[in-house]
Design an enzyme around this catalytic site. Structure first.
Site, PDB file in Angstrom:
ATOM      1  N   THR A 144       0.807  -1.229   0.000  1.00 24.06           N
ATOM      2  CA  THR A 144       0.000   0.000   0.000  1.00 24.06           C
ATOM      3  C   THR A 144       0.836   1.273   0.000  1.00 24.06           C
ATOM      4  OG1 THR A 144      -0.144  -0.066   2.417  1.00 24.06           O
ATOM      5  CG2 THR A 144      -1.946  -1.094   1.174  1.00 24.06           C
ATOM      6  N   HIS A 145       2.138   1.147   0.102  1.00 30.28           N
ATOM      7  CA  HIS A 145       3.001   2.339   0.204  1.00 30.28           C
ATOM      8  C   HIS A 145       4.125   2.244  -0.817  1.00 30.28           C
ATOM      9  CE1 HIS A 145       5.562   5.422   2.176  1.00 30.28           C
ATOM     10  NE2 HIS A 145       4.408   5.853   2.634  1.00 30.28           N
ATOM     11  N   PHE A 146       3.976   2.449  -1.986  1.00 30.37           N
ATOM     12  CA  PHE A 146       2.810   2.779  -2.786  1.00 30.37           C
ATOM     13  C   PHE A 146       2.666   1.710  -3.861  1.00 30.37           C
ATOM     14  CE2 PHE A 146       4.519   6.771  -1.143  1.00 30.37           C
ATOM     15  CZ  PHE A 146       3.403   7.315  -0.535  1.00 30.37           C
TER      16      PHE A 146
END
Length: 152
Positions: A33-35
């Site tokens: 999720t990052h990223f």
């Protein structure tokens, strides 16, 4: 501590300095999720890795007063990020003890990838007295951690 963000300690001089590193791997869970499609190591993970290294230096350094104390991060002062860290990088970290007394400690910390500066800051820790019932457990945990992290 549940998550360790230091993979190896390469140098340790109690009361003075510590050096170590973290290998950054794509398999770490925050990269999903990052990223997405452009994974970047979160800045808070970099700060935590440097704090874990500095905290260990503080805890193995000679302390005044009764019994051993646990170092708890209390202030991150003027953090400066200069470069992003991506999977495949090796984050080399260094901490130098500035102050250590019965109330707390301060360390100058920095991290690099190769020769490039990633982040630098001053970290302040409070020292929490460990109840006598937990002193032996804490010492055993710290000894096991040092054994596992120091180069053979």
């Amino acid at each position: 501590m549940r998550f360790y963000f230091v993979d190896r300690i390469t140098e340790l001089t109690p009361g003075k300095t510590i050096r170590g590193f973290k290998n950054v791997s794509m398999s770490e869970p925050y990269f999903s999720t990052h990223f997405p499609r452009f994974p970047v190591l979160p800045g808070v993970i970099i700060i935590e890795a440097m704090a874990q290294l500095a905290g260990l230096l503080i805890e193995v350094s000679p302390q005044d007063g009764e019994g051993k104390k646990k170092a708890l991060l209390s202030i991150v002062d003027r953090i400066k990020f200069k470069r992003i860290v991506r999977p495949g990088d090796r984050l080399d970290m260094e901490a130098s003890l500035v102050v250590l007394d019965e109330e707390g400690a301060r360390a100058e910390v920095s991290s690099r990838v190769g020769e490039e500066l990633v982040a630098q800051t001053r970290l302040t820790f409070v020292l929490m007295a460990v109840p006598p019932a937990f002193t032996e457990c804490l010492e055993q945990e710290r000894a096991a951690l040092l054994f596992a992290l120091q180069a053979k």
